[in-house]
Design a protein around this motif. Sequence first.
Motif, PDB file in Angstrom:
ATOM      1  N   LEU A 141       7.566  -7.956  -4.287  1.00  0.00           N
ATOM      2  CA  LEU A 141       6.974  -6.852  -4.462  1.00  0.00           C
ATOM      3  C   LEU A 141       7.461  -7.157  -6.176  1.00  0.00           C
ATOM      4  CD1 LEU A 141       7.908  -3.978  -2.655  1.00  0.00           C
ATOM      5  CD2 LEU A 141       6.102  -4.173  -3.467  1.00  0.00           C
ATOM      6  N   ARG A 173       4.854  -7.169   9.426  1.00  0.00           N
ATOM      7  CA  ARG A 173       4.211  -6.916   8.026  1.00  0.00           C
ATOM      8  C   ARG A 173       3.891  -8.626   7.746  1.00  0.00           C
ATOM      9  NH1 ARG A 173       7.424  -4.386   3.062  1.00  0.00           N
ATOM     10  NH2 ARG A 173       7.636  -3.209   5.128  1.00  0.00           N
ATOM     11  N   VAL A 207      -1.180   8.642   7.727  1.00  0.00           N
ATOM     12  CA  VAL A 207      -1.027   7.642   6.600  1.00  0.00           C
ATOM     13  C   VAL A 207       1.107   7.310   7.075  1.00  0.00           C
ATOM     14  CG1 VAL A 207       0.038   7.660   4.363  1.00  0.00           C
ATOM     15  CG2 VAL A 207      -2.356   8.550   5.107  1.00  0.00           C
ATOM     16  N   LEU A 208       0.709   6.086   6.740  1.00  0.00           N
ATOM     17  CA  LEU A 208       2.175   5.698   7.739  1.00  0.00           C
ATOM     18  C   LEU A 208       2.838   4.760   6.234  1.00  0.00           C
ATOM     19  CD1 LEU A 208       4.865   4.478   9.556  1.00  0.00           C
ATOM     20  CD2 LEU A 208       3.982   2.123   9.948  1.00  0.00           C
ATOM     21  N   GLU A 209       3.969   5.559   6.091  1.00  0.00           N
ATOM     22  CA  GLU A 209       5.144   4.681   4.532  1.00  0.00           C
ATOM     23  C   GLU A 209       5.837   3.970   4.835  1.00  0.00           C
ATOM     24  OE1 GLU A 209       6.328   7.738   1.651  1.00  0.00           O
ATOM     25  OE2 GLU A 209       4.503   9.001   2.511  1.00  0.00           O
ATOM     26  N   VAL A 210       6.083   2.814   4.322  1.00  0.00           N
ATOM     27  CA  VAL A 210       7.010   1.681   4.478  1.00  0.00           C
ATOM     28  C   VAL A 210       7.569   1.556   3.378  1.00  0.00           C
ATOM     29  CG1 VAL A 210       7.324  -0.581   5.460  1.00  0.00           C
ATOM     30  CG2 VAL A 210       5.391   0.879   6.756  1.00  0.00           C
ATOM     31  N   HIS A 211       8.741   2.214   3.070  1.00  0.00           N
ATOM     32  CA  HIS A 211       9.636   1.702   2.263  1.00  0.00           C
ATOM     33  C   HIS A 211      10.662   0.532   1.705  1.00  0.00           C
ATOM     34  CE1 HIS A 211       9.312   6.357   2.606  1.00  0.00           C
ATOM     35  NE2 HIS A 211       9.504   6.360   1.656  1.00  0.00           N
ATOM     36  N   PRO A 267       1.989  -8.156  -6.979  1.00  0.00           N
ATOM     37  CA  PRO A 267       1.201  -7.177  -6.221  1.00  0.00           C
ATOM     38  C   PRO A 267       0.669  -7.407  -5.345  1.00  0.00           C
ATOM     39  CG  PRO A 267       0.099  -7.847  -8.298  1.00  0.00           C
ATOM     40  CD  PRO A 267       1.305  -8.977  -8.678  1.00  0.00           C
ATOM     41  N   TRP A 268       0.784  -7.224  -3.882  1.00  0.00           N
ATOM     42  CA  TRP A 268       0.010  -7.374  -3.063  1.00  0.00           C
ATOM     43  C   TRP A 268      -0.931  -6.352  -3.030  1.00  0.00           C
ATOM     44  CZ3 TRP A 268      -0.900  -2.986   0.291  1.00  0.00           C
ATOM     45  CH2 TRP A 268       0.305  -1.811  -0.232  1.00  0.00           C
ATOM     46  N   THR A 269      -2.734  -7.324  -1.830  1.00  0.00           N
ATOM     47  CA  THR A 269      -4.185  -6.353  -1.996  1.00  0.00           C
ATOM     48  C   THR A 269      -4.007  -5.972  -0.642  1.00  0.00           C
ATOM     49  OG1 THR A 269      -4.966  -8.589  -1.757  1.00  0.00           O
ATOM     50  CG2 THR A 269      -4.355  -7.359  -4.110  1.00  0.00           C
ATOM     51  N   GLU A 270      -4.007  -6.263   0.181  1.00  0.00           N
ATOM     52  CA  GLU A 270      -3.700  -6.090   1.443  1.00  0.00           C
ATOM     53  C   GLU A 270      -2.720  -6.398   2.784  1.00  0.00           C
ATOM     54  OE1 GLU A 270      -6.904  -6.478   4.607  1.00  0.00           O
ATOM     55  OE2 GLU A 270      -7.484  -7.272   2.696  1.00  0.00           O
ATOM     56  N   ALA A 271      -1.718  -5.776   3.395  1.00  0.00           N
ATOM     57  CA  ALA A 271      -0.873  -5.452   4.239  1.00  0.00           C
ATOM     58  C   ALA A 271      -1.233  -4.948   5.812  1.00  0.00           C
ATOM     59  CB  ALA A 271       0.303  -4.531   3.455  1.00  0.00           C
ATOM     60  N   GLU A 272      -0.411  -6.388   6.372  1.00  0.00           N
ATOM     61  CA  GLU A 272      -0.940  -5.105   7.944  1.00  0.00           C
ATOM     62  C   GLU A 272       0.885  -5.240   8.513  1.00  0.00           C
ATOM     63  OE1 GLU A 272      -4.011  -8.656  10.261  1.00  0.00           O
ATOM     64  OE2 GLU A 272      -1.802  -8.623  11.055  1.00  0.00           O
ATOM     65  N   HIS A 273       0.191  -4.337   9.068  1.00  0.00           N
ATOM     66  CA  HIS A 273       1.444  -3.997  10.211  1.00  0.00           C
ATOM     67  C   HIS A 273       1.591  -3.561  11.480  1.00  0.00           C
ATOM     68  CE1 HIS A 273       2.963  -2.559   6.278  1.00  0.00           C
ATOM     69  NE2 HIS A 273       4.271  -2.619   6.300  1.00  0.00           N
ATOM     70  N   ILE A 274       2.305  -4.912  12.802  1.00  0.00           N
ATOM     71  CA  ILE A 274       2.426  -4.762  13.497  1.00  0.00           C
ATOM     72  C   ILE A 274       3.573  -3.597  14.066  1.00  0.00           C
ATOM     73  CG2 ILE A 274       2.369  -5.979  16.508  1.00  0.00           C
ATOM     74  CD1 ILE A 274       0.369  -8.177  14.729  1.00  0.00           C
TER      75      ILE A 274
END
Lengths: 241, 241
Positions: free
Chosen positions: B171, B209, B81-85, B175-182
């Motif tokens: 934010l 993101r 679990v990666l937390e991205v603040h 509200p977002w429902t999905e996120a993708e990080h590279i």
Amino acid sequence: MSIAEPLPRYAEIRRALEEKILSGEWPPGHRVPSEHDLVAQFGCSRMTVNKAISALAAAGLVVRRRRSGSFVAAPKSQETVLEVHDIKAEITGSGRAYRYVILDRERRRARPEDLARLGAARGPLDVEALTVLHFADERPFVHERRLINLAVVPAAAREAFAASPPGTWLLEQIPWTEAEHIIRAENAGADVAHHLAIARGAACLVVVRRTFQAGATITAVTLTYPGERHQLVARFSPATR
Amino acid sequence: MSIAEPLPRYAEIRRALEEKILSGEWPPGHRVPSEHDLVAQFGCSRMTVNKAISALAAAGLVVRRRRSGSFVAAPKSQETVLEVHDIKAEITGSGRAYRYVILDRERRRARPEDLARLGAARGPLDVEALTVLHFADERPFVHERRLINLAVVPAAAREAFAASPPGTWLLEQIPWTEAEHIIRAENAGADVAHHLAIARGAACLVVVRRTFQAGATITAVTLTYPGERHQLVARFSPATR
DNA sequence: CCGTTATTATTGTCTATACATAATCAGCCT
DNA sequence: AGGCTGATTATGTATAGACAATAATAACGG
């Protein structure tokens, strides 16, 4: 277009609540109707409603408090599921030829910096220190520096790592119960640049992973990837967590 | 030492099964006893056993198949679990002074590279393109390049971003429902190096993101952190997922 | 031997009920 | 007012039973 599948009742209820929350109609702190109310509203048993709300609670969308009720949770820090593959599996899984070389190996009494890397405060400890280079299709893929805690995995001292690299071998040997990752960027030093066949100073993605079992550190590994050729991908959707 | 709390029955059963799996006693592919058997073994109702196994299935430790039974899942890729603040929250949360500057702003018809960044295949689209620099205690913290899909967030065109930076504002808006990080590493280019006050070529951690709502891309952002001053931390334990 | 059908084991969902537990609230006594 | 006490309410956990869905297996007929 998605097919109109018959959702189970509890999933239907969950969706309905989720929609209110995600749409912002129910802001953080808003009180979700009590299970009793939802039973009346949806015409089902409390267990079904409970399953729906409990799932939302597990997903972190609501917080449940006895007697008080269920409340829409404060927007959390964005959490994302980061997948970090076993290197051997990652390479062979994408159809590339995998090979590894053990560049260096030493068994020693843990030095202060070793203890720091392992996150172990206490006392004298024997470690196996390894430096491994992994290849994908004969191109250097990642440089690995690993410490193995011999107090937890004494068998590592007797293992030749002929069939599997240390990381894969460890995964087969003992299951980990907790892991910690630190991800940062670094300019390649002379040694790493040489082994990875990249320019000195090239940006590298560095992943430091510590793996624990029941509180004790099993292993600490520093993986250095050529930045231009590697990236981590993470995906997350709170609705389906 | 942990207190010997009275675990609920289903948690007790879950632990017992988990222990077999994590210890390796039940290897991947091994068949878990049927609910019926476990009912007999633990002397409880099937619902209780079901809750325990379902939780394991949700955690990815077992796979359930009707009529066939439940099976220990193949060792997954390590998920973390990666937390991205939120940047503003991240900085102010650690007690540092926060400030941001909008370096550049343009509203335009999306160019091919904009569409690629948004991951949107289709058609003409208007975007708000922003470049923002964030400071922590008056030191450059992160460089941000953002595209906002005006078809999804038309209000962004009328917003001055005077009170909150675009990321924080978004934010709050939707509200977002999905996120993708590279996540990758890059050597700083001249422009970014200048703004971040680092040497040209210094290693930077780049986080890309994309955030979605109901399939549509809300925003795509490229965050460039000075590699030496920033790192991502991720933690994971399968047992408590 | 093969294809079809019936049986059965196993999980998926749901109901109705029960008691436990925790927190809040109202009232009462001091 | 302050504090104790008991009632109330909402969630937490558990039970026993029911029917549905699915897939493996067995039985059967050609």
